[in-house]
Design a protein around this motif. Structure first.
Motif, PDB file in Angstrom:
ATOM      1  N   VAL A 163       0.826  -1.212   0.000  1.00 48.52           N
ATOM      2  CA  VAL A 163       0.000   0.000   0.000  1.00 48.52           C
ATOM      3  C   VAL A 163       0.857   1.257   0.000  1.00 48.52           C
ATOM      4  O   VAL A 163       0.354   2.353  -0.264  1.00 48.52           O
ATOM      5  CB  VAL A 163      -0.946   0.024   1.224  1.00 48.52           C
ATOM      6  N   ASN A 164       2.133   1.106   0.291  1.00 44.34           N
ATOM      7  CA  ASN A 164       3.050   2.239   0.356  1.00 44.34           C
ATOM      8  C   ASN A 164       3.689   2.450  -1.017  1.00 44.34           C
ATOM      9  O   ASN A 164       4.482   1.624  -1.469  1.00 44.34           O
ATOM     10  CB  ASN A 164       4.122   1.947   1.411  1.00 44.34           C
ATOM     11  N   PRO A 165       3.376   3.545  -1.713  1.00 44.98           N
ATOM     12  CA  PRO A 165       3.953   3.760  -3.045  1.00 44.98           C
ATOM     13  C   PRO A 165       5.474   3.882  -3.018  1.00 44.98           C
ATOM     14  O   PRO A 165       6.144   3.537  -4.002  1.00 44.98           O
ATOM     15  CB  PRO A 165       3.296   5.063  -3.506  1.00 44.98           C
ATOM     16  N   ILE A 166       6.023   4.350  -1.894  1.00 52.19           N
ATOM     17  CA  ILE A 166       7.479   4.446  -1.788  1.00 52.19           C
ATOM     18  C   ILE A 166       8.084   3.048  -1.708  1.00 52.19           C
ATOM     19  O   ILE A 166       9.143   2.775  -2.281  1.00 52.19           O
ATOM     20  CB  ILE A 166       7.868   5.296  -0.561  1.00 52.19           C
ATOM     21  N   ALA A 167       7.391   2.132  -1.010  1.00 49.94           N
ATOM     22  CA  ALA A 167       7.852   0.743  -0.946  1.00 49.94           C
ATOM     23  C   ALA A 167       7.813   0.103  -2.330  1.00 49.94           C
ATOM     24  O   ALA A 167       8.726  -0.642  -2.706  1.00 49.94           O
ATOM     25  CB  ALA A 167       6.989  -0.050   0.031  1.00 49.94           C
ATOM     26  N   VAL A 168       6.756   0.388  -3.091  1.00 46.28           N
ATOM     27  CA  VAL A 168       6.641  -0.169  -4.442  1.00 46.28           C
ATOM     28  C   VAL A 168       7.821   0.271  -5.303  1.00 46.28           C
ATOM     29  O   VAL A 168       8.455  -0.541  -5.989  1.00 46.28           O
ATOM     30  CB  VAL A 168       5.300   0.255  -5.083  1.00 46.28           C
ATOM     31  N   ALA A 169       8.141   1.564  -5.245  1.00 38.29           N
ATOM     32  CA  ALA A 169       9.261   2.078  -6.037  1.00 38.29           C
ATOM     33  C   ALA A 169      10.582   1.461  -5.585  1.00 38.29           C
ATOM     34  O   ALA A 169      11.424   1.073  -6.414  1.00 38.29           O
ATOM     35  CB  ALA A 169       9.316   3.599  -5.919  1.00 38.29           C
ATOM     36  N   ALA A 170      10.761   1.339  -4.264  1.00 35.47           N
ATOM     37  CA  ALA A 170      11.998   0.761  -3.738  1.00 35.47           C
ATOM     38  C   ALA A 170      12.127  -0.707  -4.130  1.00 35.47           C
ATOM     39  O   ALA A 170      13.201  -1.168  -4.534  1.00 35.47           O
ATOM     40  CB  ALA A 170      12.035   0.905  -2.219  1.00 35.47           C
ATOM     41  N   ALA A 171      11.029  -1.461  -4.015  1.00 33.90           N
ATOM     42  CA  ALA A 171      11.063  -2.886  -4.347  1.00 33.90           C
ATOM     43  C   ALA A 171      11.360  -3.101  -5.824  1.00 33.90           C
ATOM     44  O   ALA A 171      12.114  -4.013  -6.194  1.00 33.90           O
ATOM     45  CB  ALA A 171       9.733  -3.538  -3.968  1.00 33.90           C
ATOM     46  N   ARG A 172      10.781  -2.260  -6.681  1.00 33.25           N
ATOM     47  CA  ARG A 172      11.073  -2.369  -8.119  1.00 33.25           C
ATOM     48  C   ARG A 172      12.555  -2.121  -8.385  1.00 33.25           C
ATOM     49  O   ARG A 172      13.197  -2.849  -9.156  1.00 33.25           O
ATOM     50  CB  ARG A 172      10.223  -1.376  -8.898  1.00 33.25           C
ATOM     51  N   GLY A 173      13.102  -1.095  -7.736  1.00 32.28           N
ATOM     52  CA  GLY A 173      14.519  -0.798  -7.925  1.00 32.28           C
ATOM     53  C   GLY A 173      15.409  -1.914  -7.412  1.00 32.28           C
ATOM     54  O   GLY A 173      16.408  -2.275  -8.055  1.00 32.28           O
ATOM     55  N   ASN A 174      15.055  -2.492  -6.270  1.00 29.74           N
ATOM     56  CA  ASN A 174      15.853  -3.581  -5.711  1.00 29.74           C
ATOM     57  C   ASN A 174      15.766  -4.843  -6.565  1.00 29.74           C
ATOM     58  O   ASN A 174      16.754  -5.570  -6.717  1.00 29.74           O
ATOM     59  CB  ASN A 174      15.394  -3.878  -4.277  1.00 29.74           C
ATOM     60  N   ALA A 175      14.586  -5.112  -7.129  1.00 29.66           N
ATOM     61  CA  ALA A 175      14.439  -6.268  -8.018  1.00 29.66           C
ATOM     62  C   ALA A 175      15.292  -6.093  -9.271  1.00 29.66           C
ATOM     63  O   ALA A 175      15.938  -7.040  -9.749  1.00 29.66           O
ATOM     64  CB  ALA A 175      12.970  -6.457  -8.393  1.00 29.66           C
ATOM     65  N   GLN A 176      15.306  -4.866  -9.798  1.00 25.69           N
ATOM     66  CA  GLN A 176      16.114  -4.596 -10.987  1.00 25.69           C
ATOM     67  C   GLN A 176      17.603  -4.734 -10.667  1.00 25.69           C
ATOM     68  O   GLN A 176      18.369  -5.325 -11.445  1.00 25.69           O
ATOM     69  CB  GLN A 176      15.815  -3.198 -11.514  1.00 25.69           C
ATOM     70  N   ALA A 177      18.015  -4.216  -9.514  1.00 23.30           N
ATOM     71  CA  ALA A 177      19.424  -4.305  -9.124  1.00 23.30           C
ATOM     72  C   ALA A 177      19.859  -5.750  -8.927  1.00 23.30           C
ATOM     73  O   ALA A 177      21.025  -6.100  -9.158  1.00 23.30           O
ATOM     74  CB  ALA A 177      19.654  -3.506  -7.838  1.00 23.30           C
ATOM     75  N   ALA A 178      18.911  -6.614  -8.530  1.00 25.96           N
ATOM     76  CA  ALA A 178      19.223  -8.035  -8.334  1.00 25.96           C
ATOM     77  C   ALA A 178      19.157  -8.822  -9.632  1.00 25.96           C
ATOM     78  O   ALA A 178      19.429 -10.032  -9.640  1.00 25.96           O
ATOM     79  CB  ALA A 178      18.254  -8.634  -7.315  1.00 25.96           C
ATOM     80  N   GLY A 179      18.782  -8.151 -10.734  1.00 29.34           N
ATOM     81  CA  GLY A 179      18.677  -8.825 -12.021  1.00 29.34           C
ATOM     82  C   GLY A 179      17.460  -9.717 -12.136  1.00 29.34           C
ATOM     83  O   GLY A 179      17.448 -10.669 -12.921  1.00 29.34           O
ATOM     84  N   LEU A 180      16.398  -9.400 -11.363  1.00 29.81           N
ATOM     85  CA  LEU A 180      15.218 -10.267 -11.315  1.00 29.81           C
ATOM     86  C   LEU A 180      13.934  -9.535 -11.698  1.00 29.81           C
ATOM     87  O   LEU A 180      12.835 -10.021 -11.426  1.00 29.81           O
ATOM     88  CB  LEU A 180      15.065 -10.849  -9.901  1.00 29.81           C
ATOM     89  N   SER A 181      14.055  -8.375 -12.321  1.00 27.00           N
ATOM     90  CA  SER A 181      12.865  -7.581 -12.635  1.00 27.00           C
ATOM     91  C   SER A 181      11.929  -8.295 -13.603  1.00 27.00           C
ATOM     92  O   SER A 181      10.719  -8.041 -13.603  1.00 27.00           O
ATOM     93  CB  SER A 181      13.273  -6.218 -13.203  1.00 27.00           C
TER      94      SER A 181
END
Length: 458
Positions: free
Chosen positions: A87-105
């Motif tokens: 529900v937290n839009p900041i969490a959504v943005a952070a999770a997307r960035g972390n998934a991309q950094a892990a090569g799993l987007s």
């Protein structure tokens, strides 16, 4: 929505920070965490270790309240396709960035939303649901930011019940498992009771005390992959009918009318109209056959706990006055690779041959026959149904369950005698037999007829 502990409310940096998240034999990741997003902590690691037990997909895993995305990244690393939300839009943005950094987007999809949001629903093809439940209790004199409030605080009735409401009516996979981290001590609003009453089995995968809190990771699933019982209008004995079931599968035979039910050591069990008369078939390879006495005492204990009554050793379900409301019978033979468990429970109180009998309506007046069947089925499956992805209950745990059930009755002032001598129950052995002290000597008995129980009136 992410879980949290009270200490997690304090000390958030006002800027993003980079934290490490590591799960042994799986991976190590650097996670960027903004100040309003719950960071990976001990509870996150506990949840990951439990999910590691469940193992690799393939399939669709849905994480609710993904926070910084640590668990979603972990699931994707195990081979799951992941759809996550917060529900937290900041969490959504952070999770997307972390998934991309892990090569799993490409394996992880993250959207804003959650169980309490309008329009949110679980994809029907979901194989695994994961949620680190919010478990903080609201405190009047503490003020959190709205986003922190939404992600950390539980609600009256519990967020787990809200998820259950969402799942009802959805055509989710019969193999779907729901894994939730709950706080059990002190108890949070989210509990397992509603899931059990709705027919979902529940087993703790891992638990750990972190500070003053006990956290448990629990797995919920549909017994027998959602297949219901064989329902007979009438039969002589469900114990005999169950012999024809496939011994490799979790099976049940329920009779609306049973003519000649039997109890322990050949005694007759009279089934009253509207009561439960059902036999469960528990597949059991020969090298894993449990001790039948211990099986019987543990089943009596878990049923009495869930129904709100008591278990009189070894197999009688009784009310607080000692009136019998049901019983458990366990049978097998050398020609069977399964164990048959017969359960009979009266619906209503009555007088039979001058004796009062009790019924479940005294404790669960809102429940009808199939409601009670669903509850008993879920309770038995929680302990005894085999699932290759979930650790089995071992013998020492069955003994602990049995003793807890007996101790609950003894704590009410119940005492026992034999040959007019007072006995003191001091334990139970690994075959479900009573360990008693008589005149300073310790004896072991499984002779039900030699022991007389005295239950004080309320």
């Amino acid at each position: 929505m992410s879980g949290g502990s009270r200490s997690s409310e304090q000390g958030f940096s006002r800027s993003s920070r980079r934290l490490s998240f590591e799960v042994e034999d799986v991976g190590y990741w650097d996670i960027l965490v903004p100040h309003t997003v719950y960071p990976p902590r001990e509870d996150t690691n506990l949840l990951a270790r439990a999910l590691k037990t469940i193992g690799v997909g393939p399939g669709l895993a849905v994480e609710i309240g993904c926070g910084s995305g640590a668990i979603s990244i972990f699931l994707a690393s195990l081979g799951w396709r992941v759809e996550a939300c917060d529900v937290n839009p900041i969490a959504v943005a952070a999770a997307r960035g972390n998934a991309q950094a892990a090569g799993l987007s490409e394996k992880i999809s993250i959207e804003e939303g959650g169980v309490g949001e309008t329009g949110w629903k679980l994809p029907e093809e979901t194989d695994l649901v994961v949620w680190n439940l919010p478990y903080l209790d609201p405190v009047d004199d503490e003020i959190l930011e709205p986003i922190e409030d939404a992600s950390m605080l539980d609600i009256p009735g519990g967020w787990s019940d809200e998820l259950l409401k969402k799942i009802h009516g959805l055509n989710v996979s019969e193999d779907c498992m729901v894994v939730m981290l709950q706080r059990t001590d002190p108890p949070s609003q989210s509990k397992s009771d509603s899931w059990l009453k709705s027919g979902w089995a529940c087993r703790t995968i891992l638990s750990e005390r972190i500070g003053v809190e006990r956290l448990e990771v629990k797995c919920f699933w549909k017994p027998a992959r959602g297949f219901g019982p064989v329902v007979l209008e009438e039969c002589e004995s469900t114990m005999d009918e169950a012999k024809s079931l496939d011994q490799a599968l979790w099976g049940r035979v329920l009779a609306l009318n049973q003519a000649t039910g039997r109890g322990r050591r050949g005694s007759e069990w009279k089934a009253f109209e509207g009561g439960l008369a059902c036999t469960w078939l528990l597949p059991c390879p020969e090298n894993e056959m449990p001790k039948l006495g211990l099986l019987q005492t543990s089943i009596g204990a878990i049923l009495s706990s869930s129904l709100g009554c008591y278990c009189k050793w070894p197999n009688d379900l009784i009310d607080e006055k000692g009136n019998k409301m049901g019983g458990v019978l366990v049978e097998s033979s050398t020609s069977e690779s399964a164990i048959r468990v017969g359960v009979g429970i009266n619906r209503d109180s009555a007088v039979e041959d001058g004796l009062e009998v009790s019924g479940w309506s005294k404790y669960l007046p809102e429940m009808e026959l199939m409601d009670v069947f669903a509850l008993v089925d879920a309770i038995l499956a929680s302990v005894f149904e085999s699932n290759p992805r979930i650790p089995s209950i071992n013998e020492s745990e069955l003994l602990e369950i049995s003793w807890k059930g007996l101790a609950t009755l003894l704590s009410q002032g119940t005492c026992i005698q034999s040959d007019e001598k007072n006995l003191r129950v001091i334990g139970m052995d690994d075959e479900g037999r009573l360990e008693i002290e008589v005149s300073g000597r310790v004896e072991v008995t499984d002779d039900v007829g030699s022991v007389e129980w005295f239950i004080p009136s309320s």
